[in-house]
Scaffold this motif. Structure first.
Motif, mmCIF file in Angstrom:
data_model
loop_
_atom_site.group_PDB
_atom_site.id
_atom_site.type_symbol
_atom_site.label_atom_id
_atom_site.label_comp_id
_atom_site.label_asym_id
_atom_site.label_seq_id
_atom_site.Cartn_x
_atom_site.Cartn_y
_atom_site.Cartn_z
ATOM 1 N N PRO A 18 0.798 -1.241 0.000
ATOM 2 C CA PRO A 18 0.000 0.000 0.000
ATOM 3 C C PRO A 18 0.825 1.283 0.000
ATOM 4 O O PRO A 18 0.400 2.301 -0.550
ATOM 5 N N THR A 19 2.016 1.264 0.615
ATOM 6 C CA THR A 19 2.808 2.494 0.719
ATOM 7 C C THR A 19 3.870 2.635 -0.368
ATOM 8 O O THR A 19 4.608 3.631 -0.371
ATOM 9 N N ASP A 20 3.957 1.692 -1.269
ATOM 10 C CA ASP A 20 5.058 1.688 -2.245
ATOM 11 C C ASP A 20 5.005 2.854 -3.225
ATOM 12 O O ASP A 20 6.026 3.193 -3.839
ATOM 13 N N LEU A 21 3.840 3.438 -3.408
ATOM 14 C CA LEU A 21 3.708 4.550 -4.359
ATOM 15 C C LEU A 21 3.483 5.876 -3.649
ATOM 16 O O LEU A 21 3.005 6.843 -4.259
ATOM 17 N N ASP A 22 3.879 5.953 -2.385
ATOM 18 C CA ASP A 22 3.685 7.191 -1.638
ATOM 19 C C ASP A 22 4.539 8.339 -2.176
ATOM 20 O O ASP A 22 4.293 9.507 -1.834
#
Length: 310
Positions: A238-242
């Motif tokens: 979920p946070t990989d494209l932050d």
């Protein structure tokens, strides 16, 4: 076996931007245009994307040690001779039709395979990205049995590409004393047709190829990266494209061996569509490029009336 995502297409089509964004994903190591490493880095010692000279970059020093027990053990003249012999657009029909790869093709491909594998080991990455663009190199890499090759074919409107090739762009590696290559609109139109057609031929030879339109990718880069990660076999958290924000991306330091000046960008990178060609490319040149590239423009879903692209 190294897992490699090769970004292909004619220069000025957006491959460097796609590569920089992919390189921000955990588990992905973006190498820039490895095809130019032999001349620009090993011979000329130009700057890595991190800002250091190639010879002083610890990442590339470790890659060379792992792949070849040091870059001094690479015969650059031999690699360049192999490139001249096999990696040219005119050789693509032979590369595509050969039932068994020629010895020189296998030798040339082996240099890249060793760099990819070493880069994966040094970085700890699952996926290595090479944005070399060259369609002939992609056909050469098809012969390498020790890489898992997947190709992203990046397409941009031929008229936008033609306009970009006419602009003067300084090469930061040369400290402002040299410029990037320029082509006339007619020349770039012919190259656009040839390079893009070659990637269609590659797909028909069994290589997994995913075509993306640069304009659509920029319209929704998050969705575009999710699709590319899935194509490459990367599972996103979920946070990989932050690092993606509304209208821009926050980039860290990369180790691109060669490529567009964007490879030196650290921090905020605006993500906006560049349609300056609609206003700035002279009408006669627009018509020329449209006539030369018309069939493939239509095949890729581009309108022939430039006003419809807005």
């Amino acid at each position: 076996m190294a897992q490699v995502l090769f970004l292909g297409g004619l220069g000025r089509s957006g491959t460097t931007l796609v590569e920089r964004l992919l390189g921000e994903i955990p588990g992905v190591c973006a190498l820039g245009e490895v095809v130019h490493l032999w001349q620009r880095d090993l011979r000329d010692d130009e700057r890595c994307g991190c800002g250091e000279r190639f010879s002083a970059c610890e990442f590339w020093r470790q890659v060379g040690k792992t792949a070849f027990d040091g870059w001094d053990n690479v015969d650059v003249e031999r690699v360049q001779a192999l490139r001249d012999a096999v990696e040219r657009t005119r050789h693509i029909p032979r590369l595509a039709s050969a039932a068994k790869p020629a010895v020189d093709v296998l030798e040339y491909a082996s240099y890249y395979a060793r760099i990819y594998q070493a880069a994966a080991e040094v970085s700890g990455a699952k996926l290595v990205v090479d944005s070399s663009k060259h369609s002939a190199l992609a056909h050469v890499l098809r012969a390498a049995g020790d890489i898992d090759l997947r190709v992203v074919h990046v397409v941009r409107d031929a008229r936008g590409v033609a306009y970009s090739w006419t602009k003067r762009v300084a090469r930061p590696e040369s400290d402002g004393t040299d410029e990037m290559t320029r082509y006339s609109p007619g020349r770039s139109a012919l190259l656009w047709n040839a390079h893009n057609a070659a990637f269609g031929l590659l797909a028909r030879r069994g290589v997994p190829v995913r075509r993306i339109r640069y304009e659509e990718f920029l319209a929704d880069p998050r969705a575009g990266l999710i699709r590319l990660a899935d194509f490459a076999g990367i599972t996103l958290q979920p946070t990989d494209l932050d690092f993606l924000r509304p209208g821009h991306a926050d980039l860290g330091v990369g180790h691109s061996a060669a490529g567009n000046p964007m490879r030196f960008t650290v921090g905020r990178l605006p993500l906006r569509r560049d349609d300056a060609w609609v206003r700035s490319l002279p009408a006669a040149q627009r018509r020329l490029v449209g006539a030369v590239c018309g069939p493939m423009l239509r095949a890729y879903g581009y309108p022939l009336n430039p006003q419809e692209t807005r």
